[in-house]
Design a protein around this motif. Structure first.
Motif, mmCIF file in Angstrom:
data_model
loop_
_atom_site.group_PDB
_atom_site.id
_atom_site.type_symbol
_atom_site.label_atom_id
_atom_site.label_comp_id
_atom_site.label_asym_id
_atom_site.label_seq_id
_atom_site.Cartn_x
_atom_site.Cartn_y
_atom_site.Cartn_z
ATOM 1 N N LYS A 1 -38.739 6.601 -104.857
ATOM 2 C CA LYS A 1 -38.446 7.827 -104.110
ATOM 3 C C LYS A 1 -37.450 8.699 -104.867
ATOM 4 N N THR B 1 -22.236 7.162 -98.544
ATOM 5 C CA THR B 1 -22.797 5.845 -98.256
ATOM 6 C C THR B 1 -23.964 5.905 -97.274
ATOM 7 N N THR B 2 -24.428 7.110 -96.958
ATOM 8 C CA THR B 2 -25.608 7.243 -96.113
ATOM 9 C C THR B 2 -26.859 7.204 -96.987
ATOM 10 N N ASP B 3 -28.017 7.075 -96.351
ATOM 11 C CA ASP B 3 -29.272 7.069 -97.103
ATOM 12 C C ASP B 3 -29.463 8.373 -97.868
ATOM 13 N N ARG C 1 -27.056 8.360 -100.918
ATOM 14 C CA ARG C 1 -27.515 7.458 -101.972
ATOM 15 C C ARG C 1 -28.704 8.057 -102.722
ATOM 16 N N MET C 2 -29.645 8.624 -101.972
ATOM 17 C CA MET C 2 -30.820 9.217 -102.603
ATOM 18 C C MET C 2 -30.433 10.399 -103.482
ATOM 19 N N SER D 1 -39.969 14.783 -100.985
ATOM 20 C CA SER D 1 -39.315 13.948 -99.972
ATOM 21 C C SER D 1 -40.233 13.714 -98.781
ATOM 22 N N ILE E 1 -39.803 10.795 -95.908
ATOM 23 C CA ILE E 1 -38.412 11.011 -95.509
ATOM 24 C C ILE E 1 -38.404 12.033 -94.380
ATOM 25 N N GLU F 1 -33.624 15.227 -93.150
ATOM 26 C CA GLU F 1 -33.033 14.645 -94.350
ATOM 27 C C GLU F 1 -33.641 15.250 -95.609
ATOM 28 N N ARG G 1 -19.385 0.111 -103.330
ATOM 29 C CA ARG G 1 -20.707 0.061 -102.725
ATOM 30 C C ARG G 1 -21.601 -0.912 -103.471
ATOM 31 N N ASN H 1 -25.132 -0.661 -103.953
ATOM 32 C CA ASN H 1 -26.392 0.049 -103.734
ATOM 33 C C ASN H 1 -27.206 0.243 -105.007
#
Length: 804
Positions: free
Chosen positions: A125, A188-190, A193-194, A365, A370, A374, A509, A511
């Protein structure tokens, strides 16, 4: 005549230093004094602008770019006297040299942040989003370049101009993006991170495209020259890959964990960075490219890379890097954008840049399933520009690929796209509020079933707080019949403007992002070792965690962690520490306001710990614990909470508890009646206190508990009674006691967060070596829900347990 014309057009070089004003020299006519004035002016202006833009939550790069433009010909530079005095043309060589030297080392730091091994773990992704975020705006940039060449950029070389415009529109500045995400608590959210993973891939691609653009922009007429430049650049990278990792692994092996890095290795590294810059500049790419490559290739394991960051970052980021923005600002003349055509082209470039980044990112996305909200957020985040954008534009300007109008248009585009990121993300992305756990019933230590597991969120600022925290946890264990104690040790770290602050966020983190894990070093390693040792020696479940926030919203992280971990009490360190003479000295006043906000918004009880060395500077084992804990009970919810906590401590075989119950004499009672503010709630509180104390005395048959009742006539008598018991190890008191005795303590308090009794015990007039725990009981009627924050606190490796 020709020589005279040459002398007239070429300014005489500046001498380095002056002989002083008393010998008739004007300091600003000499290179060093003028450079000092320029640096001070730049630093002061950019810091003022950063402060003014802080309420808008803008990254500092915006303030630095805008500051550079204000100092240039677009604003202050319109005054020719100012421009010729502070930024004369003959001083620009020195300024540009300093700026590029600072930029060279900053790009080395940026390379240190990237870990190529982690790029292998990049998900499909993020890779798809990165490719889309580069491809579409790059193609649109090429399309716009054709229009610009026919209008305001006539005569420039086609190939390099197409590539420069494509790169300028397709860049995502991941250091700036990291700062924005950290400010918005999205790292630190999705989504965060993406965005960071895609931005890191984008950054690598941008440097490759930039090398191509520089190679194509050579002034030689032979088409083979660009090919030689590219091949030499590839050869340089291959040689670095073969040599650099091995050299730095050898250095790292000679820098043991916990010992300072040898100065010779730091100097050698800086020399290698400069040498690499010289090589790539000689090749014809740019000196910055060599520094970036060295930073990327340095192994990230061990303390060596962290030591390099600490040695270089403050001087480079705080002092020399802003000079680069001023150097860019002196080349940016907004007045060069004249007429409807030029302003129309500015709008076109901005729209094209936003359209390419946002639409390309959103489209891919959505294909990756997604959610729409977002996906749109990712689109605007990937549209962030920054330093690399300015590097591309400045190189294009120096290589005569971009003229004044095109350069100004692209700089304004970079400012606009970065400026709109934060407000639009705040408007578009509203994470769902965290729902309160249905089984989160025990929000205080006082409860109907005292045998349930007690959950504590213990916060600390530095390793100095750890021994007392651990000794307090040891004292709070309770008896074997209870379900146990669960402690979350939250390390509070400030998110500053330093480069390493972003590294701190990523080190905390797990991740797989392309950032090196500095977690295993220095203070954090000591934290893990200390708590792991305590966990092995006791039956207490303890989990180290890290919260990295700006000071103004650090309380949100604390409250969100307590809500998520279903803590019954938050333990906060007091903002003062004890000096050798026994007095309390303020460390950082900002932590005081953090404590105040937590008291106001906490979803559970709160305790503020005034540390006077409970148990000494080391962890005291259970068999060696020998403490006397004194609870001062005046009445009210907070005092009942303090007494319950003290009673739990008394269950420890090495702790004796003394309870001092203050009762009001007839004199105090008559004074209270005269004031005539005794409300029904006050009466109910007194009734609850009597019931509570009766139940406590009935159930407390332990020899380690001593209960004393003292009748007092005034505040002076209260103080005298307290002084009798000042030789204990720990005082546990309520923050806001209630009742007629509490009303007698009418003196103005210095620290409202400690309440009247806490202020008495921490005043310099009161001599005691006992630590103080000031407790505020959770009150559902005044609790303000603050779980809207979507921050996830990074937890160190270890097992977690949500049972209970």
């Amino acid at each position: 005549m020709a020589s005279n014309a040459t002398e007239a057009s070429c300014p005489t070089p500046m001498k380095a230093t002056s002989n002083g004003i008393f010998q008739g020299d004007n300091p600003i006519d000499f290179a060093l004094p003028l450079a000092i004035i320029q640096i001070v002016l730049v630093v002061v202006l950019t810091r003022i602008l950063a402060f003014l833009l802080r309420p808008l939550r803008q990254p500092r790069v915006i303030a630095e770019i805008v500051g550079g433009i204000l100092l240039g010909p677009s604003a202050l530079g319109r005054n020719k006297h100012y421009l010729n005095s502070i930024f004369p043309s003959r001083s620009l060589t020195v300024l540009d040299t300093l700026a590029n030297l600072g930029l060279l080392f900053f790009l080395f730091l940026v390379g240190l942040e990237l870990d190529l091994k982690s790029l292998q773990r990049t998900g499909k992704k993020a890779l798809g989003i990165a490719v889309a975020g580069i491809s579409l705006p790059f193609l649109l940039g090429i399309g716009v370049s054709f229009l610009l060449r026919k209008t305001i950029s006539e005569g420039v070389k086609a190939a390099p101009f197409l590539v420069f415009m494509g790169v300028a529109l397709s860049i995502t500045a991941f250091p700036v993006l990291a700062r924005i995400l950290a400010e918005l608590k999205l790292l630190t959210t999705d989504v965060g991170r993406m965005a960071m993973t895609a931005a890191a891939v984008n950054d690598i691609a941008a440097w490759i495209l930039l090398a191509l653009a520089i190679a194509l922009s050579g002034s030689e007429h032979s088409p083979l020259t660009s090919l030689w430049v590219l091949l030499s650049g590839v050869g340089f990278i291959i040689c670095c890959i073969a040599v650099i990792p091995a050299v730095f692994k050898w250095m790292a092996h000679r820098c043991p964990q916990g010992e300072p890095v040898n100065e010779i290795y730091v100097c050698a590294t800086l020399a290698i960075v400069l040498a690499a810059g010289f090589c790539t500049d000689s090749i014809g790419i740019h000196a910055l490219f060599g520094a970036f490559v060295i930073g990327v290739l340095i192994p990230k394991e061990g303390p060596f890379a962290g030591a390099l960051v600490e040695k270089v970052e403050d001087l480079v980021s705080g002092l020399f890097l802003p000079l680069y923005f001023v150097s860019s600002g002196l080349k940016t003349n907004v007045a060069a954008i004249r007429g409807a055509q030029s302003w129309g082209l500015l709008v076109l470039v901005i729209c094209t840049a936003c359209f390419g980044k946002i639409i390309g990112t959103v489209f891919v996305s959505l294909l990756c399933r997604i959610p729409v909200q977002e996906a749109i957020t990712l689109g605007f985040l990937m549209n962030t520009k920054g330093l690399v954008e300015l590097i591309v534009l400045n190189i294009g300007k120096d290589r005569k690929v971009l003229n004044d109008q095109t350069f100004a248009i692209c700089v304004l585009m970079a400012i606009f796209t970065t400026f709109i990121t934060t407000p639009i993300v705040l408007a578009v992305y509203k994470p769902a509020k965290q729902k309160m756990s249905a089984d989160y019933k025990h929000r205080s230590i006082e409860r109907k079933d005292p045998d349930n597991q007690l959950r504590i969120l213990a916060c600390f600022h530095s390793t100095m707080n750890i021994p007392t925290i651990i000794n307090l946890i040891e004292a709070s264990r309770g008896t074997e019949k209870r379900q146990g104690l669960c402690v979350y040790a939250l390390h509070l770290m400030e998110l500053s403007e330093r480069t390493s602050a972003i590294l701190m966020v990523h080190k905390a983190r797990k991740n797989g992002l392309p950032f090196w894990n500095k977690l295993q070093q220095s203070d954090t390693n000591q934290v893990v070792v200390a708590f792991e040792a305590f966990r092995q020696l006791s039956r207490v479940f303890i989990r180290p965690m890290t919260a990295i926030s700006a000071m103004h919203d650090m309380h949100e992280d604390i409250c969100a962690s307590a809500e998520r971990k279903r803590a019954a009490i938050i333990i906060l360190p007091f903002h003062k520490h004890q000096r050798l003479d026994g007095t309390l000295e303020t460390t950082r006043n900002e932590f005081r306001w953090v404590n105040m906000r937590v008291l106001e918004h906490a979803p559970c009880s709160v305790g503020i710990l005034v540390d006077r060395g409970l148990g000494g500077s080391t962890h005291v084992s259970a068999s060696n614990v020998s403490y006397t804990v004194t609870v001062l009970f005046l009445g009210g919810h907070d005092d009942r909470e303090a007494l319950v906590y003290g009673a739990r401590m008394a269950e420890h075989p090495g702790i004796s508890l003394i309870i001092i119950h203050f009762t009001a004499s007839n004199d105090i009672m008559r004074q209270t009646v005269k004031i005539d503010i005794v409300e029904e709630s006050s009466n109910s509180s007194e009734s609850a206190d009597k019931t509570f104390l009766a139940s406590f005395k009935k159930n407390s048959d332990d020899d380690s508990v001593i209960f004393e009742e003292r009748e007092v006539n005034s505040a002076k008598e209260i103080i005298e009674v307290v002084k009798e018991f000042c030789r204990c190890n720990l005082f546990v008191v309520g923050r806001m006691p209630e009742g007629p005795v509490a009303a007698a303590l009418t003196e103005r308090v210095e620290c409202p967060e400690l309440g009247p009794v806490g202020n008495l015990l921490t005043s310099n007039d009161f001599s005691t070596s006992a630590s103080v725990l000031v407790v505020q009981q959770y009150n559902s009627s005044t609790f303000q829900l603050t779980s809207a924050s979507s921050t996830k606190i990074a937890e160190l490796p270890g097992d977690d347990s949500e049972a209970g």
